[in-house]
Each structure stands twice: as structure tokens, then as C-alpha cells.
Design an enzyme around this catalytic site. Structure first.
Site, PDB file in Angstrom:
ATOM      1  N   ASN A 183      11.862  23.161 -49.711  1.00 22.68           N
ATOM      2  CA  ASN A 183      11.483  22.058 -50.600  1.00 22.68           C
ATOM      3  C   ASN A 183      12.052  22.310 -52.014  1.00 22.68           C
ATOM      4  OD1 ASN A 183      10.012  20.432 -52.410  1.00 22.68           O
ATOM      5  ND2 ASN A 183       8.360  20.190 -50.921  1.00 22.68           N
ATOM      6  N   GLN A 184      13.067  21.530 -52.384  1.00 23.49           N
ATOM      7  CA  GLN A 184      13.739  21.732 -53.671  1.00 23.49           C
ATOM      8  C   GLN A 184      12.802  21.447 -54.855  1.00 23.49           C
ATOM      9  OE1 GLN A 184      16.695  23.264 -53.931  1.00 23.49           O
ATOM     10  NE2 GLN A 184      16.526  23.349 -51.699  1.00 23.49           N
ATOM     11  N   LYS A 211       9.634  22.241 -54.983  1.00 14.09           N
ATOM     12  CA  LYS A 211       8.859  23.468 -55.191  1.00 14.09           C
ATOM     13  C   LYS A 211       9.698  24.478 -55.980  1.00 14.09           C
ATOM     14  CE  LYS A 211       5.970  23.429 -50.975  1.00 14.09           C
ATOM     15  NZ  LYS A 211       5.639  24.193 -49.750  1.00 14.09           N
ATOM     16  N   ASP A 254       2.270  27.492 -49.145  1.00  9.28           N
ATOM     17  CA  ASP A 254       1.863  26.320 -48.395  1.00  9.28           C
ATOM     18  C   ASP A 254       0.851  25.584 -49.244  1.00  9.28           C
ATOM     19  OD1 ASP A 254       2.484  25.057 -45.860  1.00  9.28           O
ATOM     20  OD2 ASP A 254       0.342  25.195 -45.453  1.00  9.28           O
ATOM     21  N   THR A 255       0.970  24.269 -49.232  1.00  9.81           N
ATOM     22  CA  THR A 255       0.105  23.441 -50.070  1.00  9.81           C
ATOM     23  C   THR A 255      -0.520  22.341 -49.235  1.00  9.81           C
ATOM     24  OG1 THR A 255       1.400  23.843 -52.062  1.00  9.81           O
ATOM     25  CG2 THR A 255       0.104  21.824 -52.033  1.00  9.81           C
ATOM     26  N   PHE A 263       6.448  14.833 -56.845  1.00  9.88           N
ATOM     27  CA  PHE A 263       6.867  14.582 -55.461  1.00  9.88           C
ATOM     28  C   PHE A 263       5.622  14.476 -54.593  1.00  9.88           C
ATOM     29  CE2 PHE A 263       6.163  18.762 -53.427  1.00  9.88           C
ATOM     30  CZ  PHE A 263       5.966  19.560 -54.538  1.00  9.88           C
ATOM     31  N   LYS A 314       2.572  19.249 -65.621  1.00  3.29           N
ATOM     32  CA  LYS A 314       1.968  19.437 -64.294  1.00  3.29           C
ATOM     33  C   LYS A 314       1.727  20.929 -64.028  1.00  3.29           C
ATOM     34  CE  LYS A 314       2.738  18.875 -59.344  1.00  3.29           C
ATOM     35  NZ  LYS A 314       3.695  18.579 -58.262  1.00  3.29           N
ATOM     36  N   ARG A 342       0.004  24.711 -57.866  1.00  2.52           N
ATOM     37  CA  ARG A 342       1.179  25.579 -57.767  1.00  2.52           C
ATOM     38  C   ARG A 342       1.376  26.369 -59.055  1.00  2.52           C
ATOM     39  NH1 ARG A 342       4.101  22.130 -56.179  1.00  2.52           N
ATOM     40  NH2 ARG A 342       3.729  22.605 -53.983  1.00  2.52           N
TER      41      ARG A 342
END
Ligand code: ITT
Length: 193
Positions: free
Chosen positions: A10-11, A13, A69-70, A149, A172, A178
Site C-alpha cells: 500500500n503506497q 501507508k 495491519d489496520t 485513502f 492526520k 498509524r
């Protein structure tokens, strides 16, 4: 600058992690170690999924690495979509479809409480470590904002009247699941490296 592999496809992330690490560590992508395949994510919990991805990369490529992992856990849906957040509306990990399904499942539901939860799994010198980050908020009724995203356009963190998609990466990261997990990872790496 020390470097470490971030085991993710996942870019977004990677972009958030780079902003949060702020030059303290260089993130290396999976392509750089020759990993082109999808990472396995077959576990029933966020913690185990994060460990599964990191263990896979460590086992196959013999590198120190971290994965994460989210999940978005919605109170009125007993914690769903949770560990299945990516595949909520089907295997394609389509953010628009996932948000549309979630909004439809919450139609007429007053309790909009939700939280994002991230678990980072680090494998360093063969040892496993995990770091968690949580942010509480609400699932709003319509999508707002074009940044971020995934579920960001429908998630408004507590204490703010903007969604994550209406914030810059820095805003954010300062409060997000994260951002918190990466801050813990960064502090740990700075201590041991
Ligand atoms: P990996 O390669 O790291 O597994 P992924 O995109 O498959 O990347 P996850 O398995 O962690 O990531 O899936 C989590 C889902 O939750 C996915 O649909 C994301 O779009 C969404 N998501 C993750 N972090 C998010 C965030 O900060 N804001 C909004 N949605 C997020």
C-alpha cells in the site's frame, strides 16, 4: 541513515510512514528486496495478520522488516469490518465500494462510534515486537474530502470537525492510529539501533 523494509503493498501507508519517520529511518520497499508477490493475510485478527506479513518477508528474504495491519472497528456492527476492512465489499479492496457498503449497513443507525486500529509487527534480529495505535471517532453520513485513502472520507476523529480525508498527511499523522503506532516504532528503533 539506517534503513528498514516496510512489508506493504500500500503506497499510501509508505507515504504516511515516511512523513512520520521524518528522515530518522529510510524505508525500503518490497521491490528492493525482490518481493513481487502478494503478502499472505489469512489470520482472524489484526495482530496476527501484521505478524503473518512480517514473518513471510523475514522468512523468504532474510531482512529486518516491519508490516502493519489496520482495521476500522464500528461499535454498532460489533467491530466490523475490522480485520476484513480491505475486503469488506469484495476481494478488490475498492475504497469506494467499501465505504458505500459501510454507509448502507449503518443506514438509520444512530450510534456512529468507530475506531481505527493499527498494529505494526517488527522483526529485528530475529525477534518479534508489536506496536499499537488507536484513534476514536465517528462514521459520518456522507463522504467528505479528497486526501488520505481508504475509509478516510467517512471517518471524523473525536475532537475535530473534519474527516481524515480533509487533513494533510502531517495533520492526520499527528493523531491517527498509524501515526501513533509509527511513533512507538520510531522510539523503539532509535533506542536499539
Ligand atoms: P498491506 O499491503 O499493508 O496489507 P492493505 O491496503 O491490504 O495493505 P490492510 O490489509 O491493512 O492494508 O487493509 C486495511 C483496509 O483499511 C484497507 O481497505 C485500507 O484502505 C483501509 N485503511 C487502512 N489504513 C487506513 C487509514 O489510515 N485510513 C483509512 N482507511 C484505511
Amino acid at each position: 541513515m539506517p534503513s528498514i523494509v516496510f512489508a506493504t503493498r500500500n503506497q499510501n501507508k509508505i507515504k504516511e510512514a515516511n512523513a512520520a519517520l521524518n528522515g530518522a529511518f529510510e524505508i525500503i520497499g518490497l521491490d528492493a528486496v525482490g518481493c513481487e508477490e502478494e503478502l499472505p493475510e489469512t489470520s482472524p485478527t489484526i495482530e496476527e495478520n501484521a505478524l503473518e506479513k512480517a514473518r513471510y518477508v523475514h522468512r523468504h528474504y532474510q531482512v529486518d522488516c516491519f508490516s502493519e495491519d489496520t482495521g476500522l472497528e464500528v461499535e454498532a456492527l460489533d467491530g466490523a469490518p475490522g480485520v476484513y476492512s480491505a475486503r469488506y465489499a469484495g476481494p478488490a479492496n475498492d475504497a469506494e465500494a467499501n465505504m458505500t457498503l459501510l454507509l448502507s449497513n449503518l443506514k438509520g443507525v444512530e450510534n456512529r462510534k468507530a475506531r481505527f486500529r493499527t498494529v505494526i509487527a517488527l522483526i529485528l534480529d530475529g525477534k518479534e515486537h508489536t506496536f499499537e495505535g488507536v484513534v476514536n471517532g465517528q462514521v459520518i453520513h456522507i463522504k467528505k474530502g479528497r486526501g488520505g485513502f481508504g475509509y478516510d472520507p467517512i471517518f471524523m476523529p473525536d475532537g475535530y470537525n473534519r474527516t481524515f480525508a480533509q487533513m494533510t498527511v502531517e495533520e492526520k499523522n499527528a493523531i491517527s492510529h498509524r501515526g501513533q503506532a509509527i511513533a512507538k516504532l520510531k522510539a523503539f528503533l532509535e533506542e536499539v539501533k
